[in-house]
Design a protein around this motif. Structure first.
Motif, PDB file in Angstrom:
ATOM      1  N   PHE A   1      40.233 137.157  35.955  1.00  0.00           N
ATOM      2  CA  PHE A   1      40.093 136.294  34.788  1.00  0.00           C
ATOM      3  C   PHE A   1      38.638 136.076  34.379  1.00  0.00           C
ATOM      4  CE2 PHE A   1      41.145 132.595  32.090  1.00  0.00           C
ATOM      5  CZ  PHE A   1      42.306 133.088  31.488  1.00  0.00           C
ATOM      6  N   ARG A   2      37.690 136.519  35.220  1.00  0.00           N
ATOM      7  CA  ARG A   2      36.271 136.345  34.896  1.00  0.00           C
ATOM      8  C   ARG A   2      35.628 137.659  34.434  1.00  0.00           C
ATOM      9  NH1 ARG A   2      33.071 131.749  34.367  1.00  0.00           N
ATOM     10  NH2 ARG A   2      31.357 132.915  35.302  1.00  0.00           N
ATOM     11  N   THR A   3      36.418 138.573  33.935  1.00  0.00           N
ATOM     12  CA  THR A   3      35.866 139.850  33.460  1.00  0.00           C
ATOM     13  C   THR A   3      35.435 139.734  32.006  1.00  0.00           C
ATOM     14  OG1 THR A   3      38.042 140.634  32.771  1.00  0.00           O
ATOM     15  CG2 THR A   3      37.361 141.123  35.029  1.00  0.00           C
ATOM     16  N   ASP A   4      34.594 140.687  31.581  1.00  0.00           N
ATOM     17  CA  ASP A   4      34.135 140.686  30.186  1.00  0.00           C
ATOM     18  C   ASP A   4      35.289 140.901  29.215  1.00  0.00           C
ATOM     19  OD1 ASP A   4      31.535 140.193  30.861  1.00  0.00           O
ATOM     20  OD2 ASP A   4      30.871 142.285  30.726  1.00  0.00           O
ATOM     21  N   ALA A   5      36.259 141.706  29.632  1.00  0.00           N
ATOM     22  CA  ALA A   5      37.402 141.967  28.754  1.00  0.00           C
ATOM     23  C   ALA A   5      38.151 140.677  28.443  1.00  0.00           C
ATOM     24  CB  ALA A   5      38.340 142.990  29.401  1.00  0.00           C
ATOM     25  N   VAL A   6      38.392 139.868  29.469  1.00  0.00           N
ATOM     26  CA  VAL A   6      39.072 138.583  29.269  1.00  0.00           C
ATOM     27  C   VAL A   6      38.195 137.649  28.438  1.00  0.00           C
ATOM     28  CG1 VAL A   6      39.927 136.521  30.443  1.00  0.00           C
ATOM     29  CG2 VAL A   6      40.460 138.795  31.356  1.00  0.00           C
TER      30      VAL A   6
ATOM     31  N   MET B   1      49.816 126.116  26.091  1.00  0.00           N
ATOM     32  CA  MET B   1      48.776 125.116  26.363  1.00  0.00           C
ATOM     33  C   MET B   1      48.148 125.275  27.751  1.00  0.00           C
ATOM     34  SD  MET B   1      48.275 123.448  23.615  1.00  0.00           S
ATOM     35  CE  MET B   1      47.267 122.096  24.168  1.00  0.00           C
ATOM     36  N   PRO B   2      48.922 125.651  28.786  1.00  0.00           N
ATOM     37  CA  PRO B   2      48.283 125.828  30.103  1.00  0.00           C
ATOM     38  C   PRO B   2      47.179 126.886  30.101  1.00  0.00           C
ATOM     39  CG  PRO B   2      50.662 125.665  30.352  1.00  0.00           C
ATOM     40  CD  PRO B   2      50.393 125.758  28.879  1.00  0.00           C
ATOM     41  N   LEU B   3      47.286 127.871  29.213  1.00  0.00           N
ATOM     42  CA  LEU B   3      46.250 128.901  29.157  1.00  0.00           C
ATOM     43  C   LEU B   3      44.905 128.302  28.748  1.00  0.00           C
ATOM     44  CD1 LEU B   3      45.380 131.888  29.224  1.00  0.00           C
ATOM     45  CD2 LEU B   3      46.098 132.046  26.816  1.00  0.00           C
ATOM     46  N   LEU B   4      44.923 127.330  27.820  1.00  0.00           N
ATOM     47  CA  LEU B   4      43.676 126.702  27.377  1.00  0.00           C
ATOM     48  C   LEU B   4      42.996 125.989  28.541  1.00  0.00           C
ATOM     49  CD1 LEU B   4      44.753 125.190  23.924  1.00  0.00           C
ATOM     50  CD2 LEU B   4      43.970 127.494  24.455  1.00  0.00           C
ATOM     51  N   LEU B   5      43.774 125.252  29.329  1.00  0.00           N
ATOM     52  CA  LEU B   5      43.219 124.543  30.478  1.00  0.00           C
ATOM     53  C   LEU B   5      42.688 125.519  31.519  1.00  0.00           C
ATOM     54  CD1 LEU B   5      42.733 121.839  31.884  1.00  0.00           C
ATOM     55  CD2 LEU B   5      45.059 121.986  32.810  1.00  0.00           C
ATOM     56  N   ARG B   6      43.409 126.576  31.727  1.00  0.00           N
ATOM     57  CA  ARG B   6      42.974 127.592  32.692  1.00  0.00           C
ATOM     58  C   ARG B   6      41.671 128.237  32.248  1.00  0.00           C
ATOM     59  NH1 ARG B   6      46.068 133.317  33.766  1.00  0.00           N
ATOM     60  NH2 ARG B   6      44.917 133.980  35.635  1.00  0.00           N
ATOM     61  N   ALA B   7      41.571 128.542  30.957  1.00  0.00           N
ATOM     62  CA  ALA B   7      40.347 129.152  30.432  1.00  0.00           C
ATOM     63  C   ALA B   7      39.149 128.226  30.603  1.00  0.00           C
ATOM     64  CB  ALA B   7      40.536 129.501  28.966  1.00  0.00           C
ATOM     65  N   LEU B   8      39.346 126.929  30.348  1.00  0.00           N
ATOM     66  CA  LEU B   8      38.244 125.976  30.513  1.00  0.00           C
ATOM     67  C   LEU B   8      37.806 125.880  31.966  1.00  0.00           C
ATOM     68  CD1 LEU B   8      38.845 122.875  28.208  1.00  0.00           C
ATOM     69  CD2 LEU B   8      36.992 124.513  28.129  1.00  0.00           C
ATOM     70  N   ASN B   9      38.760 125.855  32.869  1.00  0.00           N
ATOM     71  CA  ASN B   9      38.422 125.746  34.294  1.00  0.00           C
ATOM     72  C   ASN B   9      37.646 126.961  34.794  1.00  0.00           C
ATOM     73  OD1 ASN B   9      39.524 123.196  34.899  1.00  0.00           O
ATOM     74  ND2 ASN B   9      41.602 124.051  35.020  1.00  0.00           N
ATOM     75  N   HIS B  10      37.992 128.132  34.283  1.00  0.00           N
ATOM     76  CA  HIS B  10      37.343 129.357  34.757  1.00  0.00           C
ATOM     77  C   HIS B  10      36.022 129.642  34.052  1.00  0.00           C
ATOM     78  CE1 HIS B  10      41.219 130.262  36.675  1.00  0.00           C
ATOM     79  NE2 HIS B  10      40.573 131.193  37.373  1.00  0.00           N
ATOM     80  N   TRP B  11      35.872 129.147  32.808  1.00  0.00           N
ATOM     81  CA  TRP B  11      34.707 129.532  31.999  1.00  0.00           C
ATOM     82  C   TRP B  11      33.853 128.337  31.565  1.00  0.00           C
ATOM     83  CZ3 TRP B  11      33.449 134.595  31.484  1.00  0.00           C
ATOM     84  CH2 TRP B  11      34.440 135.534  31.742  1.00  0.00           C
ATOM     85  N   THR B  12      33.895 127.259  32.322  1.00  0.00           N
ATOM     86  CA  THR B  12      33.127 126.057  31.955  1.00  0.00           C
ATOM     87  C   THR B  12      31.643 126.358  31.770  1.00  0.00           C
ATOM     88  OG1 THR B  12      34.694 124.719  33.226  1.00  0.00           O
ATOM     89  CG2 THR B  12      32.609 123.677  32.617  1.00  0.00           C
ATOM     90  N   ASP B  13      31.122 127.275  32.550  1.00  0.00           N
ATOM     91  CA  ASP B  13      29.687 127.577  32.517  1.00  0.00           C
ATOM     92  C   ASP B  13      29.319 128.605  31.452  1.00  0.00           C
ATOM     93  OD1 ASP B  13      31.006 129.678  33.666  1.00  0.00           O
ATOM     94  OD2 ASP B  13      29.516 130.037  35.242  1.00  0.00           O
ATOM     95  N   THR B  14      30.260 128.948  30.574  1.00  0.00           N
ATOM     96  CA  THR B  14      30.008 129.991  29.575  1.00  0.00           C
ATOM     97  C   THR B  14      30.288 129.433  28.173  1.00  0.00           C
ATOM     98  OG1 THR B  14      30.782 131.609  31.207  1.00  0.00           O
ATOM     99  CG2 THR B  14      30.511 132.379  28.939  1.00  0.00           C
ATOM    100  N   PRO B  15      29.248 128.956  27.484  1.00  0.00           N
ATOM    101  CA  PRO B  15      29.468 128.352  26.160  1.00  0.00           C
ATOM    102  C   PRO B  15      30.094 129.305  25.152  1.00  0.00           C
ATOM    103  CG  PRO B  15      27.245 127.880  26.969  1.00  0.00           C
ATOM    104  CD  PRO B  15      27.843 128.889  27.897  1.00  0.00           C
ATOM    105  N   GLU B  16      29.856 130.622  25.306  1.00  0.00           N
ATOM    106  CA  GLU B  16      30.456 131.564  24.358  1.00  0.00           C
ATOM    107  C   GLU B  16      31.982 131.464  24.349  1.00  0.00           C
ATOM    108  OE1 GLU B  16      26.779 133.765  26.013  1.00  0.00           O
ATOM    109  OE2 GLU B  16      28.296 132.350  26.705  1.00  0.00           O
ATOM    110  N   VAL B  17      32.569 131.057  25.504  1.00  0.00           N
ATOM    111  CA  VAL B  17      34.022 130.905  25.594  1.00  0.00           C
ATOM    112  C   VAL B  17      34.445 129.479  25.271  1.00  0.00           C
ATOM    113  CG1 VAL B  17      36.026 131.028  27.128  1.00  0.00           C
ATOM    114  CG2 VAL B  17      34.213 132.749  27.296  1.00  0.00           C
ATOM    115  N   THR B  18      33.755 128.510  25.849  1.00  0.00           N
ATOM    116  CA  THR B  18      34.192 127.115  25.694  1.00  0.00           C
ATOM    117  C   THR B  18      34.015 126.601  24.271  1.00  0.00           C
ATOM    118  OG1 THR B  18      32.019 126.338  26.432  1.00  0.00           O
ATOM    119  CG2 THR B  18      33.739 126.565  28.105  1.00  0.00           C
ATOM    120  N   THR B  19      32.962 127.054  23.574  1.00  0.00           N
ATOM    121  CA  THR B  19      32.726 126.530  22.226  1.00  0.00           C
ATOM    122  C   THR B  19      33.864 126.872  21.266  1.00  0.00           C
ATOM    123  OG1 THR B  19      30.320 126.516  22.500  1.00  0.00           O
ATOM    124  CG2 THR B  19      31.163 126.575  20.250  1.00  0.00           C
TER     125      THR B  19
END
Length: 926
Positions: free
Chosen positions: A570-575, A611-629
């Motif tokens: 889930f932390r790959t560039d493709a994702v 909706m669970p996907l949104l929470l999962r994405a935030l948990n995995h990518w909190t340190d990446t503003p390109e995803v969280t924004t």
């Protein structure tokens, strides 16, 4: 004697320099500072001293005429004259970064000096006998003199004499070519010519005896400038502005004097178009580094003036354009069939010239809206010119030209075509336009078979689809294409027409990267929101829920794929890139939902499945503003109750369920972002996401679709957790950082306003130190220059003060825990409310506040809390005023509370607001 003369010169120089600084500082106080007493000082200076200083500058300039004078003295004297003429006489605070000036409101006391023609001649003489920067500043003084108000002159004869001297002076400069070889002089001279028409009517100009010579020389000067476009490119705007204003005034000319415009204007128009062709050739040969087509601001400035010139002798000008375009169009058509094709340089020149012609035709079509001539002949000519562009469109994406999407010349041509489409559809697409534009469509039908606006719209959408299919990395072309698509979809009539087109139906069913490769390019990912916003608008335009799920199928497949991705991958560039894209897509769809029905379709599709996907994405990518924004921005849009679109049935739990998801997301993000170290770019890495998170919470709390009492009643921690993380992250940010970033400040104070209004107890039950910090930040927000922020802070303070008044001041003793805690806060921090009241009085009395009504609301609440505080403050303010004013101002304070009772009822508040308005007026009066 020599030493004495040098000392005298030095004193003269110092005196002029001091006066320059004084006028500059007074002008800044007049227009640049918000404090009212500074403005009063500046106005007094204008009335009592400025005219005398201007006379000193004129006397000095007369004394310093001649070649042997110290150049420093001349510089100071002419600077002083320019500063006096540039004074902000009425406090309008003009934009200093702009060269444009309005009518100068010179006081009537200056009339004798300005009506004396020797004043104007003095500056013409200085221009003729000096070099830049003195000659340039002499022209700047003349520009301001040419801009003085009409009513300054004693009568028409004096104004005519003034204008005559200006025209004679400018004519003499052209006859002798004085100083026009210098760039600065040249530019200011063009501005001076433009100001003559801005401030004077055409009837006044033609009445001047020397008008014939003046207009002939100005026409020759303009044509020469256009031919020397490389040297005078920034000055052409003012010359085109002059001629466009001249021809626009012809229909209103009531005297029979000849204007000579019929002969000169077509020559100028042709010279401009020819100069654009020369520019294309110069770019191809590498003799210039900057392509005029790349300077978007300059391009649009020039094109805004061009339609008036072209439509003045429209038939003649149109024939010239068609004569230029047809051989190029024929060659470009043949080039598409050639294998191998022409050289890249030859095609670039051809495309560059076509680009200019398309831009010019588009500008002419746009000018139809403002054209006073409504003759059918103009429509026919519009059809002739538009037909050439539509003919070009049939060629641009065929044959060997399909290999040129990566070439900048081809991209600029397509950008010009998009501008043409935008102008054409604004004027000639729609039912009303169709009925009033029969001649144009008749001509288009004869030439190309485009018999009505639906057929034309099909051509436009076809080009939109082609651009989206063929361009993958030209982000500006994609952006402009999508903007045009969005504009078409936004129009009621054009939007309905789009739904009838097969091309639109295809886009709605095939919006994937296989069909539109730009969706797969990260550099264009920001355009995805616009793309899906447009698709969403068309999707929801018809009341057909059956079409929603099939249209969402491509996004559904992406979400399902992401949900099936294991945590290890889930932390790959493709994702990462997939998440960024799909969140921007969803935000576009959410923006398009503008009703309860459409938002309900999106909600039911998204919850609970995805909706669970949104929470999962935030948990995995909190340190990446390109995803969280983009994820947070989608959520901020999704929970925003605009147009009351989030309205659920009384038996529906959807509002509560939505808030629970919001709570999970902001708790996850807030907890994670605070735990991360802060890098050098704190805004991009943390604060941007935080203000979006606070916006989500604010919108969810203020959306009026959740009964928040349910959470405490049933022991659900969703509300408590959301408020807790919102306050924690707000207090975690330093106040200077909050105020330093405007978007952060707006989100922070918007949240505090909602909390103080709807969840006052939550704020009150905080620890005293925390409560004091929040209230202190509200005081800082009140002083903010952003009116929306100060208004929010005023509302928040009013709610807190009203809570204290209703529960502590008015009651016998605090009964509820919140009231007891509030009383404890104020007893431990007794200066908290008095300092805010003092700040509010200072803002209302001494600054130009645009939100006086909003600021008056907390003032009454704070006065009623403890009237002794108000009396002490009144004494402080009076003591700071001049002794001779204190008695009058004390009477103003006494009137402030007239007929105001000790209640916070709306009627009583309105009375206080009325009194405050009168109080402010009387207090600020001399």
């Amino acid at each position: 004697m020599l030493r004495r003369a040098k000392a005298s010169t030095e004193y003269f120089y110092i005196g002029l320099k001091i006066l320059n600084q004084l006028v500059a500082e007074m002008n800044q106080a007049n227009g640049g500072l918000p404090l009212m007493h500074h403005r009063k000082i500046a106005c007094s200076f204008r009335d009592l001293a400025l005219f005398q200083i201007f006379q000193i500058s004129l006397t000095s300039l007369r004394q310093l005429k001649g070649e042997g004078t110290d150049i420093r003295l001349k510089e100071q004297a002419i600077n002083l004259a320019l500063k006096c003429l540039s004074y902000d006489f009425v406090g309008t605070t003009l934009d200093e970064s702009s060269e444009d000036i309005g009518t100068i409101q010179i006081p009537s006391a200056w009339r004798p000096v300005l009506e004396d023609t020797s004043t104007i001649q003095l500056f013409f003489d200085y221009y003729a006998t000096t070099k830049p920067p003195l000659s340039k500043e002499a022209l700047e003084c003349l520009i301001r003199l040419a801009s003085v108000r009409r009513s300054l002159f004693s009568g028409d004869a004096e104004r005519t004499a003034f204008l005559t001297h200006l025209m004679n002076g400018t004519t003499e400069i052209l006859q002798r070519a004085q100083g026009l070889g210098d760039h600065e002089n040249y530019h200011e001279y063009c501005r001076l010519l433009d100001r003559l028409k801005i401030n004077y009517q055409l009837s006044e100009l033609v009445s001047v005896e020397s008008y014939g010579d003046w207009i002939r020389l100005v026409a020759e000067f303009t044509i020469q400038s256009l031919q020397s476009w490389q040297w005078a490119s920034n000055s052409v705007y003012y010359l085109l502005g002059l001629w466009s204003r001249l021809v626009s005034s012809v229909p209103f000319l009531k005297i029979n004097s000849p204007t000579f415009l019929d002969g000169y204007v077509p020559q100028i128009t042709e010279a401009y178009i020819s100069s654009r062709f020369d520019a294309v050739q110069a770019v191809a040969q590498g003799t210039i580094t900057e392509d005029p087509l790349e300077n978007e601001e300059l391009l649009h400035d020039q094109l805004d003036n061009l339609p008036y010139l072209c439509r003045f002798q429209y038939e003649k000008t149109s024939m010239f354009i068609i004569k230029l375009m047809e051989p190029i169009l024929q060659s470009y058509t043949e080039a598409a069939k050639m294998t191998p094709s022409m050289s890249n340089d030859e095609l670039s020149v051809m495309e560059g010239r076509l680009t200019w012609l398309v831009h010019i035709i588009g500008a002419i079509i746009k000018g139809r809206q403002s054209s006073s001539a409504g003759a059918e002949s103009q429509e026919i000519i519009d059809g002739e010119l538009a037909a050439r562009v539509f003919q070009l469109i049939q060629v641009t994406d065929t044959g060997s030209h399909i290999q040129r999407y990566g070439e900048r010349a081809k991209q600029r041509l397509d950008l010009a075509i998009l501008c043409f489409f935008q102008n054409f559809q604004n004027v000639y697409v729609g039912d009303q336009a169709m009925h009033s534009s029969k001649q144009l469509y008749l001509r288009l039908s004869e030439l190309l078979g485009l018999q009505d606006h639906l057929v034309v719209l099909n051509v436009i959408v076809g080009k939109i689809a082609t651009n989206l299919k063929c361009y993958t990395q030209a982000s500006d072309v994609i952006e402009q294409t999508l903007n045009l698509f969005q504009e078409l979809a936004a129009g009621y009539m054009s939007g309905r027409l789009l739904l009838k087109l097969e091309a639109v139906k295809f886009i709605l069913g095939h919006h994937t990267r296989e069909y539109f490769p730009f969706l797969d390019d990260f550099s264009c990912s920001q355009n995805r929101t616009t793309f899906y916003f447009t698709l969403g608008r068309m999707l929801f335009m018809e009341d057909s829920p059956v079409k929603f799920k099939p249209a969402m199928e491509p996004i559904q497949q992406v979400l399902v794929t992401l949900e099936a991705t294991p945590d290890s991958s889930f932390r790959t560039d493709a994702v990462k890139f997939t998440l960024i894209g799909v969140m921007r897509d969803l935000r576009g769809i959410a923006m398009a939902t503008n009703s309860r029905r459409t938002h309900g379709l999106l909600f039911d599709w998204l919850y609970p499945a995805h909706m669970p996907l949104l929470l999962r994405a935030l948990n995995h990518w909190t340190d990446t503003p390109e995803v969280t924004t983009p994820l947070l921005k989608f959520m901020a849009e999704f929970v925003f109750n605009k147009s009351q679109r989030l309205t659920f049935d009384s038996s529906s739990p959807n509002g509560i369920l939505l808030f629970r998801e919001v709570s999970k997301l902001i708790v996850a993000y807030g907890t994670g972002i605070m735990a991360l170290p802060t890098p050098s770019d704190a805004y991009a890495f943390k604060y941007k996401g935080i203000w979006i998170m606070l916006t989500i919470l604010t919108r969810a709390l203020a959306g009026n679709y959740v009964n928040f009492g349910v959470f405490e009643l049933y022991g659900d921690r969703a509300l408590a957790d959301a408020l807790d993380i919102g306050l924690k992250i707000s207090l975690w940010m330093p106040l200077e950082d909050i105020l330093g970033y405007r978007k952060v400040a707006r989100a922070y104070f918007a949240l505090l306003e909602v909390l103080c209004h709807n969840h006052t107890t939550v704020i009150v039950m905080l620890e005293t130190s925390t409560f004091a910090r929040i209230v202190g930040s509200l005081e800082g927000g009140l002083k903010c220059l952003d009116v929306s922020i100060s208004t929010q802070c005023a509302s928040a303070v009013d709610n807190l003060a009203a809570f204290y008044f209703n529960n502590v001041t008015s009651g016998e003793s605090p009964s509820s825990p919140a009231a007891v805690q509030m009383a404890r806060h104020i007893s431990e921090c007794p200066t908290l409310f008095p300092e805010i009241l003092k700040s509010l009085f200072e803002i209302v009395l001494f600054e130009d506040c645009a939100n006086q009504w909003s600021l008056s609301r907390p003032m009454l609440s704070l006065i009623l809390i403890n009237e002794q505080i108000f009396n002490d403050l009144k004494a402080q303010i009076l003591a700071s005023q001049p002794p001779d004013q204190q008695q009058r101002l004390a009477g103003c304070f006494d009137k402030l509370m007239n007929d105001v009772t000790r209640t916070l009822e709306p009627k009583n508040r309105d009375k206080f607001t009325q009194n405050l308005t009168l109080f402010r007026h009387d207090f600020r009066a001399k």
